[in-house]
Write an enzyme that holds these catalytic residues in place. Structure first.
Site, mmCIF file in Angstrom:
data_model
loop_
_atom_site.group_PDB
_atom_site.id
_atom_site.type_symbol
_atom_site.label_atom_id
_atom_site.label_comp_id
_atom_site.label_asym_id
_atom_site.label_seq_id
_atom_site.Cartn_x
_atom_site.Cartn_y
_atom_site.Cartn_z
ATOM 1 N N ASP A 126 0.835 -1.206 0.000
ATOM 2 C CA ASP A 126 0.000 0.000 0.000
ATOM 3 C C ASP A 126 0.861 1.244 0.000
ATOM 4 O O ASP A 126 0.585 2.219 -0.691
ATOM 5 C CB ASP A 126 -0.864 0.047 1.279
ATOM 6 N N SER A 158 -12.745 -1.034 -7.078
ATOM 7 C CA SER A 158 -11.896 -1.083 -5.904
ATOM 8 C C SER A 158 -12.083 0.243 -5.162
ATOM 9 O O SER A 158 -12.932 1.037 -5.566
ATOM 10 C CB SER A 158 -10.473 -1.270 -6.397
ATOM 11 N N LEU A 159 -11.338 0.472 -4.135
ATOM 12 C CA LEU A 159 -11.511 1.721 -3.386
ATOM 13 C C LEU A 159 -10.207 2.496 -3.319
ATOM 14 O O LEU A 159 -9.131 1.899 -3.250
ATOM 15 C CB LEU A 159 -11.964 1.421 -1.953
ATOM 16 N N GLU A 207 -18.609 1.664 7.573
ATOM 17 C CA GLU A 207 -18.643 0.268 8.031
ATOM 18 C C GLU A 207 -17.228 -0.308 8.049
ATOM 19 O O GLU A 207 -16.303 0.284 7.487
ATOM 20 C CB GLU A 207 -19.528 -0.554 7.092
ATOM 21 N N LYS A 215 -13.975 -2.333 7.181
ATOM 22 C CA LYS A 215 -13.374 -2.848 5.951
ATOM 23 C C LYS A 215 -12.724 -4.178 6.309
ATOM 24 O O LYS A 215 -11.674 -4.224 6.952
ATOM 25 C CB LYS A 215 -12.341 -1.878 5.394
ATOM 26 N N ARG A 235 -13.438 -11.244 -8.103
ATOM 27 C CA ARG A 235 -13.362 -9.975 -8.814
ATOM 28 C C ARG A 235 -12.554 -10.103 -10.112
ATOM 29 O O ARG A 235 -12.867 -9.476 -11.105
ATOM 30 C CB ARG A 235 -12.732 -8.921 -7.915
ATOM 31 N N LYS A 243 -8.125 3.905 5.993
ATOM 32 C CA LYS A 243 -7.295 2.834 6.553
ATOM 33 C C LYS A 243 -6.714 3.216 7.909
ATOM 34 O O LYS A 243 -6.584 4.387 8.235
ATOM 35 C CB LYS A 243 -6.134 2.557 5.591
ATOM 36 N N CYS A 299 36.519 7.193 17.631
ATOM 37 C CA CYS A 299 36.898 7.895 18.852
ATOM 38 C C CYS A 299 38.409 7.754 19.099
ATOM 39 O O CYS A 299 38.837 7.579 20.243
ATOM 40 C CB CYS A 299 36.118 7.321 20.049
ATOM 41 N N CYS A 341 36.536 7.291 25.681
ATOM 42 C CA CYS A 341 35.867 7.961 24.559
ATOM 43 C C CYS A 341 34.848 8.958 25.090
ATOM 44 O O CYS A 341 33.949 8.607 25.865
ATOM 45 C CB CYS A 341 35.190 6.925 23.661
HETATM 46 S S1 IVH Z 1 -17.445 -1.561 -0.545
HETATM 47 C C1 IVH Z 1 -16.248 -0.230 -5.017
HETATM 48 N N1 IVH Z 1 -17.385 -2.417 1.876
HETATM 49 O O1 IVH Z 1 -12.308 -3.714 0.053
HETATM 50 C C2 IVH Z 1 -15.940 -1.316 -4.093
HETATM 51 N N2 IVH Z 1 -15.664 -3.100 0.412
HETATM 52 O O2 IVH Z 1 -10.490 -1.958 -1.454
HETATM 53 C C3 IVH Z 1 -16.967 -1.266 -3.038
HETATM 54 N N3 IVH Z 1 -14.029 -4.602 1.444
HETATM 55 O O3 IVH Z 1 -12.943 -4.938 -3.147
HETATM 56 C C4 IVH Z 1 -16.519 -2.023 -1.925
HETATM 57 N N4 IVH Z 1 -14.957 -4.680 3.436
HETATM 58 O O4 IVH Z 1 -13.116 -6.579 -1.181
HETATM 59 C C5 IVH Z 1 -16.775 -2.428 0.698
HETATM 60 N N5 IVH Z 1 -17.490 -3.106 4.054
HETATM 61 C C6 IVH Z 1 -16.873 -3.135 2.891
HETATM 62 C C7 IVH Z 1 -15.705 -3.868 2.652
HETATM 63 C C8 IVH Z 1 -15.123 -3.825 1.400
HETATM 64 C C9 IVH Z 1 -13.948 -5.098 2.690
HETATM 65 C C10 IVH Z 1 -13.041 -4.862 0.381
HETATM 66 C C11 IVH Z 1 -13.678 -5.320 -0.905
HETATM 67 C C12 IVH Z 1 -13.222 -4.342 -1.934
HETATM 68 C C13 IVH Z 1 -11.998 -3.773 -1.317
HETATM 69 C C14 IVH Z 1 -11.729 -2.393 -1.846
#
Ligand code: IVH
Length: 687
Positions: free
Chosen positions: A38, A83-84, A115, A117, A138, A337, A432, A453
Site C-alpha cells: 500500500d 476497488s476503493l 462500516e 473494511k 473480482r 485505513k 573515537c 571515549c
Molecule cells: S465496498 C467499489 N465495503 O475492500 C468497491 N468493500 O479496497 C466497493 N471490502 O474490493 C466495496 N470490506 O473486497 C466495501 N465493508 C466493505 C468492505 C469492502 C472489505 C473490500 C472489498 C473491496 C476492497 C476495496
C-alpha cells in the site's frame, strides 16, 4: 526530486508493484505485507499526481489486478467490480469530502454510511429465482473466476434467498430488525435476478486452529487469514474450501430494488438472509466519520476477524451514482485505513553510534516517514551481520516496521528500487581515536577502551539521568552536552553539587527552569537501590538484572564486594554477566565514581525484600500494544511489585503476553511459540 528522478522512480515503482501483484494475485504468494505494498502504491499515486505526464496505461494505479486462473470458467460481471481509493489520515478524508462536495454542488447535503473494511476478498453472488446461481471472484474487475462450487461450501452464504415477504409473524420480523416496516415499501417482490456483493474471510479463531494443525504436522504456518481464505476459494477442490470454515459478509446490493441509501442495502441484505456488518454507522458529517473510525481503531483487536480500516460511502445512492467512477474506484466511497505498522522509505545515510559499553551500532538515517501515525527518521541496523543479511545500502528503498514505542527495524530492502549510485556500508576501522575490534564469537564491533571515549562518557551520562535510572526531569542530552562543554560537570556525580547560579547563565536557560532543575536533581539523591544499580551502566545489567542484584545483595557494599561464584548463583545471571559485574566493581575509576556519588550525598535505599510480593514470583510478562487503564511503565511497576518480571521480547521463557490495542508483531511470535495470550481485563484480574 527533479523530473528525471521522478520518471525513474515512477518506472521502478511500477515494476516493483507489478511484481508483487503478480505474486499475490496469480501465484497466491506474498513476499511483502499489504501495508508495505500500500505504501508503495501510495508513493506512486502521489508521484503520478505531481507528474501526470509520466502516467502510462500499464501503471498499477490504472487497473484492477488479478488475471483469472486458467482452471476456472470465466464470468463477466454485469457491472464492474471496482476497488476503493485509500485515505490514511484526517487530512486525506477532509480532502475527499471537499472534492465530492464540489462535484455534488453547494445545495446538496451529503451524509455518509461507514462500516468495517474486512480484510478478506470480494465475491459477487448472483441469485436467479432465489437460488444461488453463480459466485465469482473480482478477477480484473470486468471478468472474474467462477468459484460457485467452492462458495457453496460457506455456511453463511444462503443457497436460497430468505423471502422477506413470506415472513408471517410480526415477532419474526421484529427479530430480524425494527426497520422492516420502512423496508416493506422498498422490497415489494424478490427480483428474478439479484446480485449481492460481499467479503469472504476467515475468522482469527479458525486461522489460529489451522496454524496450530500446521505446526503439529510440522508444516509451515500461513501468513494471514486472507491468504488462506483466498487460496481456499481459488483452488479447484470444493472439499478443501469446505474444510477451511470460511465466512461471508454482504455489504452491497447491486440490483436496483428501489433502495435509496447504502444503509438500506445493509438492511435488505439482512432480510434476504445474509450476514451484514454489525459495526456500521450512519454518519452525518466528517466529525462523526472520524469518531466512528477512532472507535473502531480501538475495538479492532477484539473483533473476531481482521479489518484494515473503515469503508466510508456517500449514503444517498442517487448522489453516489452521480459522482461516478474515477479510474478504478467510485468517487463516492473511500477506504479510511488504519495507520500501518510498516512503511516504505529510503536510507539517506548510515552512521555509527556508540553505546554506553563501547559497542558500535550502525543506524540508518531515513527520509522521514509516518509509521503507525508517528514520524520516524531512523532505524537500527543492529550490527554488521544484520547489514550483510539485509544487504542494505545508502540510497536503498526499505520497508521499516515499528512495534510498540521502540526504534524501528528495517525488515526488507526492495532491491529492484536500488539506484545506480547506492553505497555499501563498512564499519569504520577507527572510532573515537581507537581501533575498532570484534571479540571472538561476538557479532558486535566495539572500541576496547570505552571509558576513554568522550562520546561514550556522554552516553553514560544520558543513561544515568534517564527515566528508568535517576529519572531527572529537565536534564536531557542537550543540557548535558552544555554542562560538559562548559566544564560544569565532568561526570554524572558532579550534577549533585550544581547550584542555580551555575546553570542559569547558560544560553536558553531561564532562572525558573534552573531552579526547577536543581530541585529535581536534589530530590533524587535518595534513590531506590535497583535504579541506582541500573544507572551505573554496567555492561549486560539492564533493569531486570538490577532488580535481581538488589534483591540478592540488599546493599551497595555487599554488591561491590561480591565474588564471581556468588554472582553466578543468582538465577538468570550467567558467566558473562557475572564477570562483567565483578570487573566493573574492581575498576579503580569506578570505585572513585561511586565514592564521589556517595560524598555528594547520593543514598541508595536499602532494598527491602518484604516490599515485594511473591504472587507473581518467577512469572514473566511481555506487553504489546497499548493498555487503556495504565501506561506501560505502570504495568511494569505493578508486575514487579508482585515479584514478577516484564521483558521486552517474546521467547520460550515468556509466561504471558498481554495484548493491548493495536498489538505489534510480538503477538504473532507469541502465537507461534504457544505463549498464553491475555487481554487487559485478564491481566488486571491476575494483578
Ligand atoms: S465496498 C467499489 N465495503 O475492500 C468497491 N468493500 O479496497 C466497493 N471490502 O474490493 C466495496 N470490506 O473486497 C466495501 N465493508 C466493505 C468492505 C469492502 C472489505 C473490500 C472489498 C473491496 C476492497 C476495496
Amino acid at each position: 526530486m527533479n523530473q528525471n528522478e521522478a520518471k525513474e522512480r515512477i518506472s521502478k515503482l511500477k515494476k516493483e508493484i507489478n511484481h508483487h501483484r503478480y505474486l499475490y494475485h496469480v501465484l497466491d504468494r506474498q513476499e511483502i505485507s499489504d501495508a508495505a505494498l500500500d505504501s508503495l502504491k501510495h508513493e506512486l499515486e502521489t508521484l503520478e499526481k505531481e507528474y501526470p505526464k509520466f502516467i502510462t496505461p500499464d501503471s498499477p494505479t490504472r487497473r484492477i489486478g488479478g488475471e483469472p486462473l486458467p482452471g476456472f470458467k470465466k464470468v463477466r460481471h454485469d457491472s464492474r467490480m471496482l476497488s476503493l481509493n485509500d485515505a490514511f489520515s484526517e487530512e486525506e478524508i477532509s480532502e475527499w469530502e471537499k472534492r465530492i462536495k464540489k462535484l455534488a454542488g453547494s445545495d446538496e447535503t451529503i451524509d455518509y454510511f461507514a462500516e468495517l473494511k474486512i480484510d478478506g476478498f470480494a465475491i459477487s453472488l448472483i441469485y436467479e429465482n432465489s437460488l444461488l446461481k453463480t459466485a465469482s471472484t473480482r478477477g480484473d474487475g470486468t471478468t472474474g473466476e467462477d468459484v460457485t462450487e467452492n462458495i457453496k461450501t460457506i455456511n453463511s452464504v444462503p443457497l436460497r434467498l430468505h423471502n422477506p415477504l413470506e415472513m408471517e409473524s410480526e415477532k419474526e420480523i421484529a427479530h430480524i430488525f425494527k426497520e422492516y416496516a420502512q423496508l416493506k415499501k422498498v422490497v415489494t417482490h424478490i427480483p428474478e435476478k439479484l446480485e449481492v456483493r460481499g467479503e469472504v474471510y476467515m475468522t482469527k479463531k479458525v486461522f489460529e486452529e489451522i496454524n496450530r494443525a500446521q505446526k503439529k504436522a510440522d508444516l509451515p504456518a500461513y501468513a494471514n487469514p486472507r491468504n488462506i481464505a483466498a487460496g481456499s476459494v481459488r483452488q479447484l477442490d470444493p472439499k478443501v474450501t469446505a474444510a477451511r470454515k470460511l465466512d461471508f459478509i454482504a455489504y452491497d446490493i447491486i440490483t436496483d430494488l428501489g433502495q435509496k441509501t447504502h444503509e438500506e442495502e445493509h438492511l435488505i441484505a439482512r432480510l434476504f438472509g445474509f450476514r451484514t456488518i454489525d459495526l456500521a454507522s450512519y454518519c452525518k458529517n466528517i466529525e462523526e466519520i472520524l469518531a466512528f473510525w477512532k472507535k473502531i481503531r480501538e475495538a479492532r483487536g477484539k473483533l473476531p476477524f481482521l479489518i484494515d480500516g473503515v469503508v466510508v460511502q456517500v449514503n444517498a445512492n442517487r448522489l453516489f451514482e452521480r459522482l461516478g467512477v474515477a479510474g478504478k474506484a467510485p468517487r463516492g466511497a473511500i477506504a479510511f485505513k488504519f495507520p500501518a505498522e510498516e512503511a516504505v522509505t529510503t536510507v539517506e545515510n548510515i552512521k555509527v553510534q556508540v553505546g554506553r559499553t563501547g559497542v558500535l551500532t550502525p543506524v540508518a538515517l531515513l527520509k522521514p516517514v509516518s509509521v503507525s501515525g508517528v514520524m520516524v527518521s531512523r532505524a537500527t541496523l543492529h550490527n554488521m551481520d544484520e547489514i550483510k543479511r539485509l544487504d542494505v545500502r545508502v540510497g536503498d528503498t526499505v520497508i521499516i516496521q515499528r512495534a510498540g514505542d521502540v526504534i524501528p527495524d528495517i525488515v526488507r530492502v526492495l532491491k529492484n528500487l536500488r539506484p545506480k549510485k547506492s553505497m555499501a556500508f563498512n564499519m569504520p576501522r577507527e572510532f573515537c581515536g581507537q581501533k575498532v575490534v570484534q571479540k571472538e564469537g561476538e557479532v558486535a564491533h566495539r572500541i576496547p577502551h570505552p571509558e576513554k571515549c568522550e562520546l561514550v562518557r556522554l552516553e553514560r551520562f544520558y543513561h544515568f539521568v534517564s527515566k528508568h535510572a535517576f529519572d531527572i526531569v529537565g536534564l536531557g542530552p542537550k543540557v548535558i552536552d552544555r554542562l560538559v562543554e562548559e566544564g560544569l560537570a565532568e561526570d554524572p556525580a558532579d550534577i549533585f553539587s550544581l547550584k542555580e547560579g551555575d546553570i542559569a547563565p547558560l544560553e536558553r536557560f531561564a532562572e525558573k527552569s534552573a531552579e526547577n532543575l536543581i530541585r529535581s536533581i536534589q530530590s533524587k539523591k535518595e534513590i531506590e537501590f535497583p535504579r541506582f544499580i541500573y544507572a551505573l551502566g554496567i555492561a549486560h545489567v539492564g533493569e531486570e538484572t538490577a532488580i535481581d542484584l538488589a534483591k540478592h545483595f540488599g546493599t551497595l557494599e555487599a554488591l561491590a564486594n561480591a565474588h564471581l561464584e556468588e554472582l553466578e548463583t543468582i538465577p538468570d545471571i550467567g558467566g558473562v554477566v557475572a564477570k562483567s559485574i565483578r570487573d566493573w566493581f574492581r575498576s579503580e575509576r569506578n570505585h572513585a565514581f561511586i565514592k564521589k556519588l556517595l560524598d555528594a550525598g547520593v543514598k541508595p535505599q536499602r532494598f527491602k525484600k518484604e516490599a515485594i510480593g511473591s504472587k507473581l514470583q518467577g512469572v514473566t510478562f511481555v506487553l504489546t500494544g497499548g493498555l487503556e487503564s495504565m501506561t506501560r511503565d505502570e504495568a511494569k511497576a505493578a508486575i514487579r511489585a508482585l515479584g514478577g518480571d516484564m521483558s521486552e521480547s517474546v521467547s520460550e521463557k515468556t509466561d504471558y503476553l498481554i495484548a493491548g490495542s493495536d498489538p505489534g508483531s510480538k503477538l504473532e511470535k507469541a502465537k507461534k511459540l504457544g505463549v498464553t495470550i491475555i487481554d487487559e481485563k485478564k491481566f488486571k484480574k491476575l494483578l
